[in-house]
Design a protein around this motif. Sequence first.
Motif, PDB file in Angstrom:
ATOM      1  N   GLN A   6       3.089  -7.601 -54.412  1.00 14.10           N
ATOM      2  CA  GLN A   6       2.466  -6.705 -53.456  1.00 14.10           C
ATOM      3  C   GLN A   6       3.208  -6.818 -52.127  1.00 14.10           C
ATOM      4  O   GLN A   6       3.805  -7.842 -51.828  1.00 14.10           O
ATOM      5  N   THR A   7       3.127  -5.733 -51.352  1.00 17.19           N
ATOM      6  CA  THR A   7       3.806  -5.738 -50.059  1.00 17.19           C
ATOM      7  C   THR A   7       2.779  -5.758 -48.948  1.00 17.19           C
ATOM      8  O   THR A   7       1.664  -5.240 -49.098  1.00 17.19           O
ATOM      9  N   TYR A   8       3.181  -6.388 -47.842  1.00 15.11           N
ATOM     10  CA  TYR A   8       2.294  -6.420 -46.689  1.00 15.11           C
ATOM     11  C   TYR A   8       2.060  -5.009 -46.154  1.00 15.11           C
ATOM     12  O   TYR A   8       0.939  -4.667 -45.750  1.00 15.11           O
ATOM     13  N   GLY A   9       3.144  -4.147 -46.165  1.00 15.50           N
ATOM     14  CA  GLY A   9       3.010  -2.795 -45.612  1.00 15.50           C
ATOM     15  C   GLY A   9       1.994  -1.967 -46.345  1.00 15.50           C
ATOM     16  O   GLY A   9       1.233  -1.211 -45.730  1.00 15.50           O
ATOM     17  N   PRO A 219       4.544   0.031 -42.103  1.00 16.79           N
ATOM     18  CA  PRO A 219       4.831  -0.678 -43.354  1.00 16.79           C
ATOM     19  C   PRO A 219       6.232  -1.282 -43.377  1.00 16.79           C
ATOM     20  O   PRO A 219       6.430  -2.375 -43.924  1.00 16.79           O
ATOM     21  N   GLU A 222       6.078  -4.436 -41.247  1.00 10.11           N
ATOM     22  CA  GLU A 222       5.305  -5.489 -41.926  1.00 10.11           C
ATOM     23  C   GLU A 222       6.089  -6.048 -43.117  1.00 10.11           C
ATOM     24  O   GLU A 222       6.076  -7.257 -43.373  1.00 10.11           O
ATOM     25  N   ASP A 223       6.793  -5.138 -43.818  1.00 11.44           N
ATOM     26  CA  ASP A 223       7.608  -5.604 -44.943  1.00 11.44           C
ATOM     27  C   ASP A 223       8.784  -6.449 -44.463  1.00 11.44           C
ATOM     28  O   ASP A 223       9.216  -7.386 -45.152  1.00 11.44           O
ATOM     29  N   GLN A 226       7.379  -9.776 -44.021  1.00 15.87           N
ATOM     30  CA  GLN A 226       7.156 -10.366 -45.345  1.00 15.87           C
ATOM     31  C   GLN A 226       8.470 -10.890 -45.911  1.00 15.87           C
ATOM     32  O   GLN A 226       8.522 -11.990 -46.477  1.00 15.87           O
ATOM     33  N   ASP A 227       9.530 -10.086 -45.749  1.00 20.49           N
ATOM     34  CA  ASP A 227      10.839 -10.515 -46.241  1.00 20.49           C
ATOM     35  C   ASP A 227      11.318 -11.760 -45.485  1.00 20.49           C
ATOM     36  O   ASP A 227      11.898 -12.678 -46.074  1.00 20.49           O
TER      37      ASP A 227
END
Length: 660
Positions: A6-9, A219, A222-223, A226-227
Amino acid sequence: MATTNQTYGASLPDQFHLISNHLLTHLSLIADTREMIRERAALEREYATKLRDISFKAVGKRAKRASALVVGDEPSRAFNESTFKNHTFDSAFQVFLASLENTARDHITLADSLDSEVVAGLALLEKRKDDLRKLEVKNYEKMLEERDGIYDQRIKAKAKYDDACNAVENSRRKQETGKHSAEKFDSLTDDMNTAKDAYLVSIAISNREKDKYFEEDLPVYEDLLQDLQTSLTTRLTSILSGCTMLHLAHIQRITTHQASNKKALESVNPANDQNLFIQYNQRPFTLPADWSFEPCAAHYDTAEVSLDIQPKIYLQNRLASSRSKIANVKPEAEAKQRDVASLQKVLVKYRESPKTGDAEEVARQIAEASHQMAMLTTSVATLEAEIACIEAALGGDEGGGKPHSWKSSSFSIPTTCAYCDTSIWGLSKQGKTCKACGISVHNKCELKVPATCGDPDATIKKSEIVRSKSGAGTPASRTRASSNASVASGASVPSLTTSVSRASASIPEASPATPTSPSSAGGAQQAKVAFTFQATSPHEVSVSEGETVTIVDPDDGTGWVEVRSSAGATGLVPASYLKVLAASNGTKKRGPAPPPPIARGSKKVKALYDYQAQTEDEVDLEAGKTYELAEGGDDDPGWWEIKGGGKRGLVPANYVELIK
C-alpha cells in the motif's frame, strides 16, 4: 502470508505532516543505534585492554614457575625445552594463556570494525536521509503555499463580488428616492456581473487546484516520504546486518580459540605429568636405620630391660594402660577405615556420573576421614609396639589385678603425694586422685604406684618399696582411711584433692568458728607459716613463709584457721600452710575435724556450702538446700553419695550436715 503493498499517498490522504513525523522517529532511531554501537565499541576496547593486561601477567607468572611446575624446585637431572613440551598440563596451559591474548586482539578488531563500519555508516545514513527529508518537506511547503495563493484569489474574488452586489442594492434604493439615475444603476450592475464572472472563474481554478493537490501532488509527496522511509529502513537493516556479521565472525574466532583450548585440555594426562616429575626427581634412597639403645656417656649400662621392683611396677602399669587404650582406639580405627573405603566407592560413582552427587564434597570428606584414620592407626601401631615390647620384657609377670581408677585433679592447697611424699601443688590439674581409694599422686608418679587399689597390706610409698627391695623394714599397712589421712596431712577437707571451684567452695564468706580459742584456755597459740599464702578475698590474710602468727580461731573442720599476722592483720589462712608450735602452757594443737559418721536412720542432709561437681560421678550442691542420702553411700568417709534434682552422685562429706 503475502503482504499487500500500500502507498501512503493512496491510503493516507492529507497526512503529510504525520508521515513526516513518523519518518523523523526513524531517523532518531538511527542516532540512538549509532550511540549504542559507539559505546559498545568503547566497551570492547576497554575489555580487550584489561584482558591483555591479565594475559601478560599470567604469562609472566607462568614463565617464572614453569620449571617448578614441571620438574620441581630441585630436579635430580638436567632438563630442556622438550621436557616442557612433554608436560601435558603445561602445554595445555600455554595454549590457554595464548587464547587470552588472541581473544584480546579479536576484541580490539571488533571494536575497530564497529567504529569504522557501523558507527560511521549510521552517521552517514542519518545525515543523508535527514537532508532528503528536509528537502521534501521544503518542496511540499512551497507547493502548499502556491495552492493557498490560488485559494486566496477565490476568497478575494468573492469579496469583490459581495461588494459589487451591495453597491447595486444601494443604488436601487437611492434610485427609488431619486438620488441615483438609471445610468448609474446600470453601470453598477455591469460591475457586479463582471465581479461575479471573475468569482466564478476563481472558483473553477480553486476547484481544479484542489483536485490536483489531493489527487496528484499530495500523493506524490507522501509517496516520496514513504520511499525515503523504505530506503532508510533498508539501509539501517543492512548496516545492522553487517554489525551482526562482525559479531558472528568475532564469535567464530573466539570459538576457534576455545576449541583449541578444549583440545589441549582434553590431552592433559595427570599420570603422564606425575611420571615426568618422578623421572626428574628420582634419587637414591635408603630407609633410615632403626634406633638402638645409647648408654649414657657417664654411666655404663646395657640394653636389657630393667625388671627391678620399681621399674617392673612401671612396666606393669604402662602395659595395663596401653591395653585399655588400644581396646578403645582399635575399634575406632577399624570403623574409620570402613568409612574411608565406603567414601571411596561413592567418589568413584560420582566421578563417573557427576549428576548423581557432589564429588568434590565427597573428596573433602575422604581427606578429613583419611586424616582421622591415619591418627587412629598411628595410635594403634604405637600401642601395639608398646604392648609387644613390654610383654616380651615381663615374660608373663604382669602384676596384680587391682588397678587404680585415676582422675585428673587440681590442688589449691599443697597435698602430699601418696607415692613420693612430696607436695602436689597447682591449679591446672597437676596430679591425679583415685576415685576408688582416694589417694592422690603427681602425674609423674601415676605409673609408679602398684596396681593394688584397696589392698590394706599393699606397699605404696616409694620409700617402702625401696626398703622392701633391700629387705630392710616391713611394708606399712595402709587402709583407705589412713591413705586419705596421709594425703591430707591430717586434714579431712576434700578441697585438698579437688579442683579450684571445690577449693573455693570450702571458704564460705560467713562461717565463723565457735569453739573456744586457745587464748581463752590460758595463752595464745603460735604457729610457723610453712608456705607463703596470698589473700584472695577480704576474709583472708596474706602471710609469708617462716613468719610466726597467732592462732585466733583453730581449724573447725573447714581446713581454714583464723590467725593474726606479725603485722597485726587478722584473717583466714589454709590449715595445711601452718605448723603449730608447742604451747608453753600445755595447750595442745587442735586437729581438723574428721568427716562426721553417718548415723543409722539418717535419710537427709543439708548443704552447708555451694559446691560444683568436678567429675561425672559427682553432683552440685546449693547451700541451704536439702538432699536425700543414697543407700550404701558411705563407703568413703570423705565423700557421701546423695540424690537430688533427678541426679545421684558424690559430694564432700564436710560440705553437708545430717538432718535428724
